[in-house]
Design a protein around this motif. Sequence first.
Motif, short mmCIF file in Angstrom:
data_model
loop_
_atom_site.label_atom_id
_atom_site.label_comp_id
_atom_site.label_asym_id
_atom_site.label_seq_id
_atom_site.Cartn_x
_atom_site.Cartn_y
_atom_site.Cartn_z
N ALA A 25 -4.36 -9.47 2.75
CA ALA A 25 -4.94 -8.21 3.23
C ALA A 25 -3.92 -7.40 4.00
O ALA A 25 -3.83 -6.17 3.87
CB ALA A 25 -6.16 -8.50 4.09
N LEU A 26 -3.12 -8.09 4.83
CA LEU A 26 -2.08 -7.40 5.60
C LEU A 26 -1.04 -6.79 4.67
O LEU A 26 -0.58 -5.65 4.88
CB LEU A 26 -1.42 -8.39 6.56
CG LEU A 26 -0.32 -7.81 7.47
CD1 LEU A 26 -0.90 -6.74 8.37
CD2 LEU A 26 0.31 -8.93 8.30
N PHE A 27 -0.67 -7.52 3.63
CA PHE A 27 0.31 -7.01 2.66
C PHE A 27 -0.23 -5.76 1.97
O PHE A 27 0.49 -4.76 1.80
CB PHE A 27 0.62 -8.09 1.63
CG PHE A 27 1.53 -7.64 0.53
CD1 PHE A 27 2.90 -7.56 0.72
CD2 PHE A 27 1.02 -7.28 -0.71
CE1 PHE A 27 3.75 -7.13 -0.30
CE2 PHE A 27 1.85 -6.86 -1.74
CZ PHE A 27 3.22 -6.78 -1.53
N ILE A 28 -1.49 -5.80 1.56
CA ILE A 28 -2.09 -4.64 0.90
C ILE A 28 -2.10 -3.44 1.84
O ILE A 28 -1.78 -2.31 1.44
CB ILE A 28 -3.52 -4.98 0.44
CG1 ILE A 28 -3.49 -6.02 -0.68
CG2 ILE A 28 -4.25 -3.72 -0.05
CD1 ILE A 28 -4.86 -6.54 -1.08
N ALA A 29 -2.45 -3.67 3.10
CA ALA A 29 -2.48 -2.58 4.07
C ALA A 29 -1.10 -1.97 4.27
O ALA A 29 -0.96 -0.74 4.36
CB ALA A 29 -3.04 -3.10 5.40
N VAL A 30 -0.08 -2.83 4.32
CA VAL A 30 1.29 -2.35 4.51
C VAL A 30 1.74 -1.49 3.34
O VAL A 30 2.50 -0.52 3.51
CB VAL A 30 2.25 -3.54 4.72
CG1 VAL A 30 3.71 -3.09 4.65
CG2 VAL A 30 1.97 -4.22 6.04
N ILE A 31 1.27 -1.80 2.14
CA ILE A 31 1.65 -1.01 0.96
C ILE A 31 0.82 0.26 0.85
O ILE A 31 1.34 1.36 0.63
CB ILE A 31 1.49 -1.86 -0.33
CG1 ILE A 31 2.44 -3.07 -0.30
CG2 ILE A 31 1.74 -1.00 -1.57
CD1 ILE A 31 3.90 -2.72 -0.29
N VAL A 32 -0.50 0.10 1.02
CA VAL A 32 -1.41 1.22 0.78
C VAL A 32 -1.29 2.30 1.85
O VAL A 32 -1.28 3.50 1.55
CB VAL A 32 -2.86 0.72 0.69
CG1 VAL A 32 -3.84 1.89 0.66
CG2 VAL A 32 -3.04 -0.16 -0.55
N ALA A 33 -1.21 1.87 3.12
CA ALA A 33 -1.21 2.84 4.21
C ALA A 33 -0.05 3.85 4.12
O ALA A 33 -0.28 5.06 4.17
CB ALA A 33 -1.19 2.12 5.56
N PRO A 34 1.21 3.39 3.96
CA PRO A 34 2.29 4.39 3.88
C PRO A 34 2.21 5.28 2.65
O PRO A 34 2.44 6.49 2.76
CB PRO A 34 3.57 3.52 3.85
CG PRO A 34 3.15 2.20 4.40
CD PRO A 34 1.73 2.02 3.99
N THR A 35 1.90 4.71 1.48
CA THR A 35 1.85 5.53 0.28
C THR A 35 0.74 6.56 0.36
O THR A 35 0.93 7.74 0.04
CB THR A 35 1.65 4.65 -0.97
OG1 THR A 35 0.46 3.84 -0.79
CG2 THR A 35 2.83 3.75 -1.20
N GLY A 36 -0.44 6.12 0.81
CA GLY A 36 -1.54 7.07 0.95
C GLY A 36 -1.27 8.12 2.00
O GLY A 36 -1.57 9.31 1.80
N PHE A 37 -0.69 7.72 3.13
CA PHE A 37 -0.42 8.66 4.21
C PHE A 37 0.63 9.70 3.80
O PHE A 37 0.48 10.89 4.09
CB PHE A 37 0.05 7.90 5.45
CG PHE A 37 0.29 8.77 6.64
CD1 PHE A 37 -0.76 9.42 7.26
CD2 PHE A 37 1.57 8.95 7.14
CE1 PHE A 37 -0.55 10.23 8.37
CE2 PHE A 37 1.79 9.76 8.24
CZ PHE A 37 0.73 10.39 8.86
N LEU A 38 1.68 9.25 3.11
CA LEU A 38 2.71 10.19 2.67
C LEU A 38 2.16 11.17 1.64
O LEU A 38 2.48 12.37 1.66
CB LEU A 38 3.91 9.43 2.08
CG LEU A 38 4.79 8.68 3.08
CD1 LEU A 38 5.86 7.89 2.36
CD2 LEU A 38 5.43 9.64 4.06
#
Length: 218
Positions: free
Chosen positions: A66-79
Amino acid sequence: MSTTQDVGWIERFLVGVGIVPMTIERYLPGVIRRSFGARVFLLAAISILVAPGLAVFLFSDVFLAALFIAVIVAPTGFLGYCEMYRALREINSRVKQVENGEFDVDFEWTRVDEIGETYTALERTASSLGESIERAERESETATQAREEAERAQERAEEERERAEALGEHLERKAEDFSAVMRSAGEGDLTRRMDPESRSDAMTEIAEEFNAMMDGLA
């Protein structure tokens, strides 16, 4: 004109971060540069398919996955969000320039996607409007025998100005509406959607792609 004028620190932060994906966009392959929708789809695919798939493959621990998914999803979505927000703020800023009588509009970005089409359309409209008004003013100063022609030119320029102002007001309203929806999404509310109805095909496509991405994330 600055895209951070008369906004709060959160908006200034989002606009500042938005320059990162907009700079990266220049170096993307042509097929991706030409379609903002394709980039939105790619970000959605990374968030929905790639990140979870890699997490399942790399981690057996649920928390780490879950942490790995958050680390990937959060920056891509935010950018992706910041890029769209900055683009809308730039459109809003240039529309206000035209409303204030400044017709030398330059977005200072070379884009070949739907957002670039909107940039170009607004630049051309503002330029045409400015030229028409200048031409009408010159003609209005000619001799009395040319007064009728000058008056007709003034009427044509006024009609063009009204159409441009109507387009500008419409784009400004859509930019404000889109900004509100994206701000809600940034705050965690994934239920709001953009209204795709617009006089600009590019704005319609942006709304449809954003809504599709939100449907995939909801």
